[in-house]
Design a protein around this motif. Structure first.
Motif, PDB file in Angstrom:
ATOM      1  N   ARG A   1      -1.046  -4.599  -7.966  1.00  0.00           N
ATOM      2  CA  ARG A   1      -0.885  -3.184  -8.313  1.00  0.00           C
ATOM      3  C   ARG A   1      -2.065  -2.694  -9.150  1.00  0.00           C
ATOM      4  N   THR A   2      -2.500  -1.487  -8.856  1.00  0.00           N
ATOM      5  CA  THR A   2      -3.594  -0.867  -9.604  1.00  0.00           C
ATOM      6  C   THR A   2      -3.070   0.040 -10.703  1.00  0.00           C
ATOM      7  N   HIS A   3      -1.762   0.275 -10.715  1.00  0.00           N
ATOM      8  CA  HIS A   3      -1.129   1.065 -11.758  1.00  0.00           C
ATOM      9  C   HIS A   3       0.369   0.777 -11.740  1.00  0.00           C
ATOM     10  N   THR A   4       1.029   0.990 -12.866  1.00  0.00           N
ATOM     11  CA  THR A   4       2.475   0.765 -12.935  1.00  0.00           C
ATOM     12  C   THR A   4       3.242   1.806 -12.139  1.00  0.00           C
ATOM     13  N   SER A   5       2.598   2.916 -11.782  1.00  0.00           N
ATOM     14  CA  SER A   5       3.256   3.942 -10.970  1.00  0.00           C
ATOM     15  C   SER A   5       3.622   3.430  -9.583  1.00  0.00           C
ATOM     16  N   ALA A   6       3.119   2.269  -9.197  1.00  0.00           N
ATOM     17  CA  ALA A   6       3.479   1.694  -7.906  1.00  0.00           C
ATOM     18  C   ALA A   6       4.978   1.438  -7.794  1.00  0.00           C
ATOM     19  N   HIS A   7       5.665   1.353  -8.931  1.00  0.00           N
ATOM     20  CA  HIS A   7       7.105   1.098  -8.918  1.00  0.00           C
ATOM     21  C   HIS A   7       7.927   2.374  -9.074  1.00  0.00           C
ATOM     22  N   GLN A   8       7.266   3.495  -9.294  1.00  0.00           N
ATOM     23  CA  GLN A   8       7.955   4.737  -9.625  1.00  0.00           C
ATOM     24  C   GLN A   8       8.930   5.189  -8.531  1.00  0.00           C
ATOM     25  N   SER A   9       8.440   5.253  -7.290  1.00  0.00           N
ATOM     26  CA  SER A   9       9.276   5.789  -6.213  1.00  0.00           C
ATOM     27  C   SER A   9      10.502   4.923  -5.949  1.00  0.00           C
ATOM     28  N   GLN A  10      10.344   3.605  -6.072  1.00  0.00           N
ATOM     29  CA  GLN A  10      11.493   2.733  -5.842  1.00  0.00           C
ATOM     30  C   GLN A  10      12.571   2.965  -6.893  1.00  0.00           C
ATOM     31  N   HIS A  11      12.169   3.119  -8.149  1.00  0.00           N
ATOM     32  CA  HIS A  11      13.162   3.374  -9.206  1.00  0.00           C
ATOM     33  C   HIS A  11      13.832   4.726  -9.008  1.00  0.00           C
ATOM     34  N   LEU A  12      13.076   5.706  -8.536  1.00  0.00           N
ATOM     35  CA  LEU A  12      13.685   6.999  -8.234  1.00  0.00           C
ATOM     36  C   LEU A  12      14.682   6.876  -7.084  1.00  0.00           C
ATOM     37  N   ARG A  13      14.311   6.133  -6.028  1.00  0.00           N
ATOM     38  CA  ARG A  13      15.230   5.928  -4.903  1.00  0.00           C
ATOM     39  C   ARG A  13      16.500   5.206  -5.351  1.00  0.00           C
ATOM     40  N   ASP A  14      16.339   4.315  -6.316  1.00  0.00           N
ATOM     41  CA  ASP A  14      17.490   3.554  -6.810  1.00  0.00           C
ATOM     42  C   ASP A  14      18.390   4.372  -7.726  1.00  0.00           C
ATOM     43  N   GLY A  15      18.002   5.624  -7.988  1.00  0.00           N
ATOM     44  CA  GLY A  15      18.884   6.506  -8.729  1.00  0.00           C
ATOM     45  C   GLY A  15      18.576   6.663 -10.210  1.00  0.00           C
ATOM     46  N   TYR A  16      17.498   6.062 -10.698  1.00  0.00           N
ATOM     47  CA  TYR A  16      17.170   6.199 -12.116  1.00  0.00           C
ATOM     48  C   TYR A  16      16.580   7.580 -12.382  1.00  0.00           C
ATOM     49  N   ASP A  17      17.073   8.226 -13.427  1.00  0.00           N
ATOM     50  CA  ASP A  17      16.594   9.558 -13.782  1.00  0.00           C
ATOM     51  C   ASP A  17      15.592   9.539 -14.927  1.00  0.00           C
ATOM     52  N   ALA A  18      15.566   8.469 -15.686  1.00  0.00           N
ATOM     53  CA  ALA A  18      14.626   8.363 -16.813  1.00  0.00           C
ATOM     54  C   ALA A  18      14.310   6.890 -17.035  1.00  0.00           C
ATOM     55  N   PHE A  19      13.025   6.549 -17.051  1.00  0.00           N
ATOM     56  CA  PHE A  19      12.674   5.141 -17.212  1.00  0.00           C
ATOM     57  C   PHE A  19      11.237   4.998 -17.701  1.00  0.00           C
TER      58      PHE A  19
ATOM     59  N   THR B   1       0.835  -1.206   0.000  1.00  0.00           N
ATOM     60  CA  THR B   1       0.000   0.000   0.000  1.00  0.00           C
ATOM     61  C   THR B   1       0.869   1.256   0.000  1.00  0.00           C
ATOM     62  N   THR B   2       2.049   1.170   0.585  1.00  0.00           N
ATOM     63  CA  THR B   2       2.964   2.319   0.559  1.00  0.00           C
ATOM     64  C   THR B   2       3.396   2.622  -0.868  1.00  0.00           C
ATOM     65  N   GLN B   3       3.802   1.589  -1.599  1.00  0.00           N
ATOM     66  CA  GLN B   3       4.229   1.783  -2.979  1.00  0.00           C
ATOM     67  C   GLN B   3       3.098   2.300  -3.871  1.00  0.00           C
ATOM     68  N   CYS B   4       1.939   1.693  -3.715  1.00  0.00           N
ATOM     69  CA  CYS B   4       0.842   1.948  -4.641  1.00  0.00           C
ATOM     70  C   CYS B   4       0.087   3.239  -4.332  1.00  0.00           C
ATOM     71  N   PHE B   5       0.054   3.611  -3.060  1.00  0.00           N
ATOM     72  CA  PHE B   5      -0.776   4.751  -2.662  1.00  0.00           C
ATOM     73  C   PHE B   5      -0.007   5.843  -1.916  1.00  0.00           C
ATOM     74  N   ASP B   6       0.617   5.493  -0.789  1.00  0.00           N
ATOM     75  CA  ASP B   6       1.219   6.508   0.068  1.00  0.00           C
ATOM     76  C   ASP B   6       2.307   7.303  -0.648  1.00  0.00           C
ATOM     77  N   ASP B   7       3.171   6.602  -1.389  1.00  0.00           N
ATOM     78  CA  ASP B   7       4.268   7.274  -2.078  1.00  0.00           C
ATOM     79  C   ASP B   7       3.778   8.221  -3.170  1.00  0.00           C
ATOM     80  N   LEU B   8       2.494   8.094  -3.547  1.00  0.00           N
ATOM     81  CA  LEU B   8       1.929   8.911  -4.622  1.00  0.00           C
ATOM     82  C   LEU B   8       0.889   9.900  -4.111  1.00  0.00           C
ATOM     83  N   ARG B   9       0.870  10.120  -2.800  1.00  0.00           N
ATOM     84  CA  ARG B   9      -0.019  11.112  -2.182  1.00  0.00           C
ATOM     85  C   ARG B   9      -1.497  10.732  -2.305  1.00  0.00           C
TER      86      ARG B   9
END
Length: 441
Positions: free
Chosen positions: A163-181, A132-140
């Motif tokens: 997952r209800t959207h692929t954005s559930a993975h967005q914050s983790q990829h940002l934390r991992d240092g990816y700038d474009a994906f 729920t943190t990935q899918c909702f909390d991290d996306l406000r």
């Protein structure tokens, strides 16, 4: 996450995907970060394969989950609401099948981003189970948001879900240092039943962060001050330029487009794009400048950037002329044989079998949610339910109760249904309606 016929282009053949049984054998990283321009012409680039995911044929196969294992999703937890017919869909990997309409559209979007001057990583075989943190909390998306309701979302337990959207993975990829994906994958939502809605579908999302030097003058700005800045305007202009180029790539140069302001909790400002196709304006994607709080929660508060999201089924139905979203999941050769890697071809309908109509009416409990009834019907009849629509509603002033009557359209895409089997499904649905506290009339 964003509420969501082209010229033939030679496909980029440097990235290969294969599908064996129910398990994907390869999915890779796409390499392509953007400047404030889009290259005017498509120029294929070599894409380096750097990651093997979704595989059972590697030395480390034991560490890779089999996403097609339905038992992963139908847990005994009291909050689990994933029915067997949904669990059976997970792991099909339609978006990585080269000759499937969903895979063809994904590949064409991928080749467009590969033609741009920056480097994007592609993630398209990530575990559909998220928190729920990935899918909702991290996306406000606050706890009160309707999208978090069990009537909208498939939960495995109180804190994990499909997952209800692929954005559930967005914050983790940002934390991992990816700038474009780019993220592509299957997503799941309880939804209404008609030709354009299905509880499993596919999304593709893109994210790009800009170099700190290019937005330095906006440091510390948030809210209205940030949205009024030149830096925010430049990012939004770049976003629109990139996505207009994508539409030209998919539908042909000159396709008419228009933009409208929108609202999403995770971007500010937010926009939606429409294209004019065969005389009709169609919404094709949502996007915006990533909200500063989303970046801060992803430990990238010193950066600015944009994000977009689109539905692959939506684009495929438009480009291929596919009239019913259920067709994407069929294995009927009359459907699958019509499509070829890299080519957009008009779908040729095969025999359309006659519908069978049945009505059901009931008194509603105070906490009635339509999606719960729709999910009940899918559990009884699966893909044999083509449409459910409310045809009558009235309230009894004396009792204070409300009644609704729904017309259910049963139709198989493969054969004619008999009255006997439809009656059996309808009787079963009437009996199970009591589980939702519905009083059948």
């Amino acid at each position: 996450i964003f509420s969501s016929y082209c010229t033939q282009i030679e496909p980029c053949r440097t990235m290969k995907f294969s599908f064996t049984s129910t398990t994907l054998l390869a999915a890779i990283s796409l390499s392509t970060t953007h400047a404030f321009s889009v290259t005017p012409a498509f120029q294929p680039r070599t894409l380096k394969s750097t990651t093997t995911l979704y595989s059972t044929e590697t030395d480390d196969a034991a560490a890779v989950p089999n996403y097609a294992d339905a038992s992963r999703y139908t847990t005994p937890h009291p909050s689990n609401n994933v029915p067997p017919h949904i669990a059976a869909l997970v792991g099909r990997g339609l978006h990585t099948q080269a000759n499937h309409p969903i895979g063809i559209i994904r590949s064409k979007i991928q080749e467009y981003f590969a033609s741009l001057p920056e480097t994007y990583e592609l993630f398209d075989a990530e575990d559909p189970i998220v928190t729920t943190t990935q899918c909702f909390d991290d996306l406000r998306l606050p706890p009160s948001h309707p999208g978090r309701s069990p009537s909208d979302t498939y939960y495995l337990d109180d804190t994990t879900l499909l997952r209800t959207h692929t954005s559930a993975h967005q914050s983790q990829h940002l934390r991992d240092g990816y700038d474009a994906f780019l993220c592509a994958g299957d997503v799941y939502r309880r939804d209404e039943i008609d030709s354009s809605h299905y509880p499993a579908f596919h999304q593709l999302e893109g994210v790009k962060l800009f170099p700190p030097i290019s937005v330095k003058n906006a440091d510390g700005k948030t809210g209205e001050e940030w949205m009024a800045s030149n830096e925010c305007s430049n990012i939004a202009a770049n976003l629109k330029n990139v996505l207009e180029g994508l539409m030209d790539h998919l539908f042909g140069e000159g396709i008419e487009k228009r933009w409208a302001d929108d609202y999403f909790p995770f971007t500010e400002p937010s926009f939606e794009m429409e294209i004019k196709f065969e005389g009709e304006w169609l919404e094709v994607l949502g996007c915006g400048v990533i909200h500063s709080e989303v970046l801060a929660m992803a430990e990238r508060g010193d950066r600015r950037g944009w994000a977009f999201g689109l539905g692959l089924e939506r684009l495929a139905m438009i480009l291929f002329g596919i009239p019913d979203i259920r067709l994407f999941w069929t294995e009927d050769e009359r459907f699958t044989s019509q499509f070829q890697e890299g080519k957009i071809t008009k779908f040729e309908p095969y025999s359309k079998y006659p519908p069978v109509f049945k009505d059901i009416a009931f008194w509603l409990p105070e906490d009635f949610v339509e999606n719960d009834f729709f999910e009940l019907a899918r559990g009884v009849a699966g893909d044999l339910v083509e449409l459910i629509e409310c045809i009558d509603e009235f309230s009894n002033k004396k009792t204070g109760k409300t009644s609704k009557c729904y017309r259910i359209t049963y139709r198989s895409m493969d054969r004619s249904l008999t009255n006997e089997e439809v009656d059996a499904m309808q009787d079963n649905l009437r009996d199970l309606s009591a589980d939702l506290k519905l009083e059948v009339r």
